[in-house]
Enzyme design. Structure first.
Site, mmCIF file in Angstrom:
data_model
loop_
_atom_site.group_PDB
_atom_site.id
_atom_site.type_symbol
_atom_site.label_atom_id
_atom_site.label_comp_id
_atom_site.label_asym_id
_atom_site.label_seq_id
_atom_site.Cartn_x
_atom_site.Cartn_y
_atom_site.Cartn_z
ATOM 1 N N LYS A 1 0.832 -1.211 0.000
ATOM 2 C CA LYS A 1 0.000 0.000 0.000
ATOM 3 C C LYS A 1 0.872 1.270 0.000
ATOM 4 O O LYS A 1 0.583 2.225 -0.709
ATOM 5 C CB LYS A 1 -0.918 0.009 1.231
ATOM 6 C CG LYS A 1 -1.995 -1.056 1.219
ATOM 7 C CD LYS A 1 -2.769 -1.037 2.531
ATOM 8 C CE LYS A 1 -3.837 -2.107 2.588
ATOM 9 N NZ LYS A 1 -4.561 -2.110 3.884
ATOM 10 N N GLY B 1 0.194 -4.482 10.684
ATOM 11 C CA GLY B 1 1.476 -4.165 10.068
ATOM 12 C C GLY B 1 1.473 -2.697 9.714
ATOM 13 O O GLY B 1 0.496 -2.199 9.140
ATOM 14 N N ALA C 1 -0.942 0.871 6.614
ATOM 15 C CA ALA C 1 -1.172 -0.153 7.643
ATOM 16 C C ALA C 1 -2.146 -1.203 7.129
ATOM 17 O O ALA C 1 -2.940 -0.946 6.217
ATOM 18 C CB ALA C 1 -1.723 0.494 8.913
ATOM 19 N N ASP C 2 -2.068 -2.369 7.729
ATOM 20 C CA ASP C 2 -3.040 -3.425 7.443
ATOM 21 C C ASP C 2 -3.251 -4.225 8.725
ATOM 22 O O ASP C 2 -2.292 -4.523 9.437
ATOM 23 C CB ASP C 2 -2.563 -4.348 6.329
ATOM 24 C CG ASP C 2 -3.699 -5.216 5.816
ATOM 25 O OD1 ASP C 2 -4.486 -4.721 4.994
ATOM 26 O OD2 ASP C 2 -3.828 -6.372 6.278
ATOM 27 N N THR C 3 -4.503 -4.549 9.015
ATOM 28 C CA THR C 3 -4.853 -5.246 10.252
ATOM 29 C C THR C 3 -5.587 -6.536 9.948
ATOM 30 O O THR C 3 -6.483 -6.559 9.092
ATOM 31 C CB THR C 3 -5.745 -4.345 11.142
ATOM 32 O OG1 THR C 3 -5.059 -3.116 11.405
ATOM 33 C CG2 THR C 3 -6.085 -5.018 12.460
#
Length: 198
Positions: free
Chosen positions: A55, A111, A74-76
């Site tokens: 991203k 992340g 970010a990624d969750t």
């Protein structure tokens, strides 16, 4: 000159969290194919960092690799029984996820990636928080799904909304469960990029 910050996310929760600590930033939502990162046979903490980096790189391309620009992405995901749970595709999947989480502990991984647009230098990190759910009845699960809240959330719940009533306790960073671990992000910005939050 202070670096310009770009948030590579459409998440209203991430936007609110950055505003919460007084950061000035612009939003740039990258169009990325998340299926490029294979979910199977990869630890959850690596999976979320790979997606955050993907991203961040895409957003840097959109802003034109400008000097003095830092991109935050970010990624969750929710991780339970060796399965990575993203956002549910439909109500049936949301129900299955909530049944899986009911009465048990799971991990939430976010992340985060900060990327300097001018040269592509990036630093990524994963943060883990343990979350314990109350035992949920099928009726409670159905009523929660009817609120609409689970449909755009990893693991089919939002701890900052109605989902707070499903949680018995957490161990770790609350903001990580919301979608952006602020302490870890601040540390990355300050230590790796010399960007002082205050």
């Amino acid at each position: 000159m202070m670096d310009q910050l770009i948030l590579a996310s459409a998440s209203p929760r991430r936007k609110e969290l950055l505003e919460h600590i007084g950061l000035q930033f612009k939003i740039c939502v990258p169009d990325v194919d998340e299926t490029q990162v294979e979910r199977k046979n990869i630890p959850a903490e690596l999976y979320v960092q790979e997606l955050a980096l993907l991203k961040a790189g895409a957003a840097a391309g959109m802003v034109g690799y400008k000097r003095n620009t830092l991109v935050i992405a970010a990624d969750t995901v929710v991780f339970k029984d060796q399965k990575i749970l993203g956002k549910p595709q439909d109500e049936t999947q949301a129900k299955a996820m909530l049944r899986m989480l009911s009465g048990a502990e799971h991990a939430v991984y976010t992340g985060i990636c900060v990327l300097r647009a001018s040269d592509g230098f990036s630093v990524c990190k994963a943060v883990r928080t343990a979350v314990r759910f109350k035992k949920l009845t099928d009726d409670k699960i159905s009523r929660y799904i009817r609120t609409g809240e689970p449909m755009d959330k990893a693991g089919a719940y939002g701890i900052q909304g109605y989902g707070a009533t499903l949680v018995e306790g957490i161990e770790g960073d609350y903001f990580n469960v919301v979608g952006l671990p602020l302490a870890a992000l601040a540390e990355l910005l300050e230590r790796e990029f010399g960007y002082e939050i205050f």
